[in-house]
Design a protein around this motif. Structure first.
Motif, mmCIF file in Angstrom:
data_model
loop_
_atom_site.group_PDB
_atom_site.id
_atom_site.type_symbol
_atom_site.label_atom_id
_atom_site.label_comp_id
_atom_site.label_asym_id
_atom_site.label_seq_id
_atom_site.Cartn_x
_atom_site.Cartn_y
_atom_site.Cartn_z
ATOM 1 N N SER A 190 0.830 -1.200 0.000
ATOM 2 C CA SER A 190 0.000 0.000 0.000
ATOM 3 C C SER A 190 0.863 1.248 0.000
ATOM 4 O O SER A 190 2.077 1.192 0.203
ATOM 5 C CB SER A 190 -0.920 0.002 1.229
ATOM 6 O OG SER A 190 -0.165 0.031 2.427
ATOM 7 N N ASP A 191 0.205 2.373 -0.253
ATOM 8 C CA ASP A 191 0.837 3.699 -0.159
ATOM 9 C C ASP A 191 2.081 3.802 -1.038
ATOM 10 O O ASP A 191 3.132 4.297 -0.603
ATOM 11 C CB ASP A 191 1.202 4.018 1.295
ATOM 12 C CG ASP A 191 -0.013 4.017 2.208
ATOM 13 O OD1 ASP A 191 -1.106 4.418 1.753
ATOM 14 O OD2 ASP A 191 0.122 3.601 3.365
ATOM 15 N N LEU A 192 1.953 3.350 -2.284
ATOM 16 C CA LEU A 192 3.082 3.441 -3.203
ATOM 17 C C LEU A 192 3.329 4.895 -3.592
ATOM 18 O O LEU A 192 2.403 5.608 -3.990
ATOM 19 C CB LEU A 192 2.807 2.611 -4.463
ATOM 20 C CG LEU A 192 3.866 2.690 -5.569
ATOM 21 C CD1 LEU A 192 5.173 2.076 -5.106
ATOM 22 C CD2 LEU A 192 3.365 2.005 -6.844
ATOM 23 N N ALA A 193 4.576 5.337 -3.482
ATOM 24 C CA ALA A 193 4.990 6.663 -3.920
ATOM 25 C C ALA A 193 6.211 6.521 -4.803
ATOM 26 O O ALA A 193 7.197 5.887 -4.408
ATOM 27 C CB ALA A 193 5.304 7.549 -2.719
ATOM 28 N N VAL A 194 6.152 7.071 -6.019
ATOM 29 C CA VAL A 194 7.217 6.890 -6.996
ATOM 30 C C VAL A 194 7.665 8.257 -7.506
ATOM 31 O O VAL A 194 6.840 9.146 -7.736
ATOM 32 C CB VAL A 194 6.744 6.026 -8.187
ATOM 33 C CG1 VAL A 194 7.857 5.830 -9.200
ATOM 34 C CG2 VAL A 194 6.244 4.675 -7.692
ATOM 35 N N THR A 195 8.964 8.434 -7.674
ATOM 36 C CA THR A 195 9.503 9.663 -8.247
ATOM 37 C C THR A 195 10.375 9.314 -9.444
ATOM 38 O O THR A 195 10.932 8.209 -9.538
ATOM 39 C CB THR A 195 10.333 10.445 -7.217
ATOM 40 O OG1 THR A 195 11.416 9.624 -6.765
ATOM 41 C CG2 THR A 195 9.481 10.849 -6.033
ATOM 42 N N GLY A 196 10.500 10.265 -10.365
ATOM 43 C CA GLY A 196 11.310 10.086 -11.559
ATOM 44 C C GLY A 196 12.492 11.025 -11.571
ATOM 45 O O GLY A 196 13.106 11.287 -10.547
ATOM 46 N N GLY A 197 12.824 11.527 -12.762
ATOM 47 C CA GLY A 197 13.977 12.394 -12.904
ATOM 48 C C GLY A 197 15.109 11.657 -13.578
ATOM 49 O O GLY A 197 15.007 11.241 -14.733
ATOM 50 N N ALA A 198 16.212 11.437 -12.849
ATOM 51 C CA ALA A 198 17.358 10.735 -13.411
ATOM 52 C C ALA A 198 17.174 9.230 -13.387
ATOM 53 O O ALA A 198 17.714 8.507 -14.225
ATOM 54 C CB ALA A 198 18.627 11.112 -12.653
ATOM 55 N N THR A 199 16.379 8.742 -12.405
ATOM 56 C CA THR A 199 16.068 7.325 -12.306
ATOM 57 C C THR A 199 14.723 7.194 -11.601
ATOM 58 O O THR A 199 14.044 8.200 -11.353
ATOM 59 C CB THR A 199 17.166 6.550 -11.564
ATOM 60 O OG1 THR A 199 16.896 5.138 -11.675
ATOM 61 C CG2 THR A 199 17.256 6.938 -10.103
ATOM 62 N N VAL A 200 14.322 5.966 -11.295
ATOM 63 C CA VAL A 200 13.055 5.722 -10.609
ATOM 64 C C VAL A 200 13.348 5.336 -9.170
ATOM 65 O O VAL A 200 14.159 4.440 -8.907
ATOM 66 C CB VAL A 200 12.247 4.606 -11.297
ATOM 67 C CG1 VAL A 200 11.019 4.232 -10.458
ATOM 68 C CG2 VAL A 200 11.819 5.031 -12.693
ATOM 69 N N THR A 201 12.696 6.007 -8.245
ATOM 70 C CA THR A 201 12.739 5.606 -6.844
ATOM 71 C C THR A 201 11.305 5.355 -6.386
ATOM 72 O O THR A 201 10.363 5.971 -6.892
ATOM 73 C CB THR A 201 13.378 6.685 -5.955
ATOM 74 O OG1 THR A 201 12.631 7.903 -6.062
ATOM 75 C CG2 THR A 201 14.822 6.957 -6.385
#
Length: 726
Positions: free
Chosen positions: A615-626
């Motif tokens: 649950s509560d997936l949070a994803v960020t981009g930019g130079a790579t995926v976290t």
């Protein structure tokens, strides 16, 4: 330590390298060597064994027999190199009478654990046990990708996925080298089939090679700095691996900046000019004589050096690379065996047991597992030599366990590996372990010689456990994915006689399961090592909650694989074979997703006796995926979950990659926040024209899932276009 913590470690934060400047020291020592000493360092010879009888005169009488011996230079404090196989323990194929070692499970068991900390403990055990015998080079670190489910040697390796393989292999290499023992990674590259491997030409598009098999090597080399890289037997795009200048010099040494030495596999040096292409050491010279009629480095390099065909600087570079690894790892800081104490022996046994427990994969469970504690069950165990022990793979990785084998069934076959093609049984009997774990139960055994006989036992017991084995090993590919010796028919007959039938598979590859819907449970135990019988019993009785995840995709049939027919299968030993790996970078689960095929069981799949929610997936981009996700044990038993982060598509086009994973152990009702970060190369394509990795930028859809076939929690992120690396 999580996988993400490990990803943050600097590349040089590995063990063993307790020297200020191994390059400078190697250069200084190399300058003091004679040509005779230099030429001796670039050749290893085998100890006496069934393939190479008799002690080679280069090996002193007081030196234990081993897979490879390279003389040292005592006047300069340089030790001899004593090399031993392999990734599953210190082997002893007739070298040292009476010597036994911890018999670890198959590499796929470690792969199924998805446990980086276990991989490190595994490596520590290998390094200690090598050092206890005076061996300072352990030929461990098998990381070939499982492209072909018929490959007889897949059991030695870790998985079909380059990221998963590299992360676990790197931690194993680090564990070995922390003991002052040099480790290898092998077999560089595309040694993905055993059929006529010495004459096999593996064809692949270069960019796809960089994004798959070579990516596994690149990450492992970068992270663990293994002292040596071993080339394979096969050709790659027409050139033998050991003489492939593009791979050995242009990619490994130049693009990746690899500072260690490149050795051949045993019997894989066909020409002295391999040295000009970048090979630094001929290994097991007697095998070259057996296969090709010459020992090129031993016989031909002296003349090539004398007449200028081998530049003196090239020979010096070959030697410096060997010396550099010795000093970087600290293999010169100890002399002679360093015996194990009782606590270390017990720790190694615990590593074997822990791996077997974590690597068991529960594939099916229709309410028949685990057994109810205290219930006076009548259990029938059928087949698999389960009254004696558990199966293990054959070839150079086979380890003689403490106390010796519980049984050896001679099989044989063509080629140099035929003499060692036997069904070896490690002394950990599932029957005995079940009896000990369930003192109130009645456990009977039937050998499973015929379906009718097995059904007689199945009818009169409460639950039937069919143990099915398959002989797999080095030098031989499988003809199909079926169980041999009529075991499928036995399973059908038992399941028809008793609906509470459990199948335990001891194999080194996927099997087809025509009886799947008729049985109550399927347990994939692989080759589970010296504690395998105990681990199987603990899973069946619920003392261990199974947590293994498949490191291989299980196909429904060979028709659902990239090569329904394997080129060269069935041809006489010595027949040239060409295999085109047309799937390219789309290996395993990547290929199934790209072709929209549903396998029998997907990569990363595994059941347990509890459930986990994400649950509560949070994803960020930019130079790579976290990514950040909350993992909760929503069941009523302690257990381990393996959250897996996948790339699913780029700008709406299917592109699947495993980006990151972790292993989390939780009590019932407990939660943990897991942080995952993708290596940018898993998101990129390799650009051969620019000799770099390229992220085109755009919208990347990712999913946090239980396995590669699970839709999971998805999200979209934007990545910046960029190029990097070489």
């Amino acid at each position: 330590m999580s996988i993400e913590d490990d990803l943050d470690r600097p590349a040089d934060a590995h063990a063993g390298a307790v020297v200020s400047d191994p390059d400078a020291r190697a250069s200084a020592v190399e300058q003091q060597l004679t040509d005779e000493e230099r030429l001796a360092l670039v050749v290893s010879v085998m100890g006496s064994n069934p393939v190479s009888p008799g002690r080679d005169p280069r090996i002193p009488e007081d030196v234990p027999m081993s897979a490879g011996y390279v003389p040292g230079v005592p006047r300069l404090g340089l030790p001899a190199l004593l090399m031993s196989d392999a990734s599953l323990g210190v082997t002893n194929p007739g070298y040292r009478p009476g010597d036994t070692a911890t018999a670890l499970p198959a590499g796929l068991v470690l792969g199924a654990s998805f446990d980086a900390d276990l991989a490190h403990a595994w490596g520590v055990a290998l390094g200690r046990e090598a050092r206890a015998r005076g061996f300072n080079v352990q030929l461990a670190g098998g990381i070939n990708l499982a492209r072909e489910p018929r490959n007889g040697r897949n059991f030695e390796y870790l998985s079909e996925d380059p990221l998963h393989t590299a992360l676990l292999a790197a931690r194993t290499v680090e564990g070995i080298q922390e003991q002052g023992v040099i480790s290898t990674v092998k077999h560089f590259s595309l040694n993905c089939n055993e059929t006529n491997r010495h004459w096999l030409d593996a064809r692949i598009e270069p960019a796809a090679h960089r994004e798959s098999d070579l990516l596994a090597f690149e990450l492992a080399v970068e992270r663990a700095r293994p002292g040596s890289v071993m080339t394979g037997y096969n050709k790659i795009n027409g050139e033998y691996a050991g003489g492939n200048r593009h791979l050995v010099t242009d990619v490994l040494k130049d693009a990746w900046g690899y500072p260690g030495w490149v050795m051949s596999d045993w019997g894989a040096t066909l020409d002295w000019e391999f040295a000009l292409a970048g090979l630094d050491q001929e290994s097991g010279a007697q095998m070259d004589t057996m296969l090709w009629g010459r020992r090129p480095f031993l016989d031909d390099l002296p003349d090539a050096l004398a007449d200028g065909r081998l530049p003196r600087e090239r020979l010096s570079d070959m030697v410096r690379r060997i010396l550099r690894s010795v000093y970087a790892v600290g293999a010169d800081t100890w002399s002679g065996p360093v015996p194990l104490d009782a606590a270390q022996e017990a720790e190694h046994a615990d590593v074997a047991l822990r791996a077997a427990r974590e690597g068991v994969v529960l594939l099916r469970n229709e309410g028949v597992l685990p057994f109810v504690a205290g219930e006076a069950l009548r259990i029938g165990v059928i087949g698999g030599h389960a009254q004696l022990g558990v199966a293990t793979g054959t070839g150079s990785s086979a380890v003689t366990p403490h106390g010796g084998f519980a049984g050896v069934v001679k099989v044989g076959g063509p080629g140099v590996m035929g003499v060692g093609r036997n069904l070896y049984l490690l002394p950990s009997s599932p029957v005995a372990e079940l009896r000990q774990a369930l003192p109130d139960a009645t456990v009977e055994y039937d050998p499973g010689m015929s379906p009718a006989e097995a059904a007689l036992l199945a009818r009169r017991v409460d639950v039937a456990v069919v143990v099915a084995v398959r002989l797999e090993g080095e030098g031989f590919d499988l003809a199909d994915l079926a169980l041999p010796w009529g075991q499928d028919d036995v399973i059908r007959a038992v399941a028809a006689a008793n609906p509470r039938t459990i199948v335990v598979l001891e194999t080194g590859n996927p099997v087809v399961m025509p009886w799947l819907e008729d049985v109550g449970a399927v347990v994939q135990a692989w080759y589970p090592g010296q504690a395998g019988g105990r681990a199987i019993a603990e899973v069946l009785t619920g003392r261990v909650n199974p947590s293994g995840r498949l490191p291989l995709t299980f196909p429904r049939s060979l028709e659902d694989t990239p090569r329904p027919e394997l080129p060269g299968l069935g041809t006489p030993w010595g027949t040239p074979v060409e295999i085109s790996y047309d799937e390219g970078a789309e290996v395993g689960h990547r290929w199934y997703a790209l072709h929209d095929k549903t396998p029998l069981f997907p990569f990363g799949f595994g059941l347990g006796y509890t459930t986990f929610e994400h649950s509560d997936l949070a994803v960020t981009g930019g130079a790579t995926v976290t990514a950040r996700v909350v993992v909760t044990n929503s069941g009523d038993r302690p257990g381990a979950d393996v959250p897996q982060l996948y790339l699913r598509s780029v700008d709406g086009r299917t592109r699947v990659r495993l980006l990151a994973f972790d292993r989390v152990e939780l009590e019932p009702g407990a939660s943990a926040t897991v942080h995952l970060e993708a290596d940018p190369r898993s998101l990129a394509r390799y650009d051969t024209s620019g000799s770099c990795w390229r992220i085109d930028g755009g919208t990347y859809r990712v999913a946090l899932a239980h396995d590669s076939g699970d839709a999971g929690l998805s999200a979209e992120v934007e990545l910046e276009p960029r190029t990097f690396g070489r």
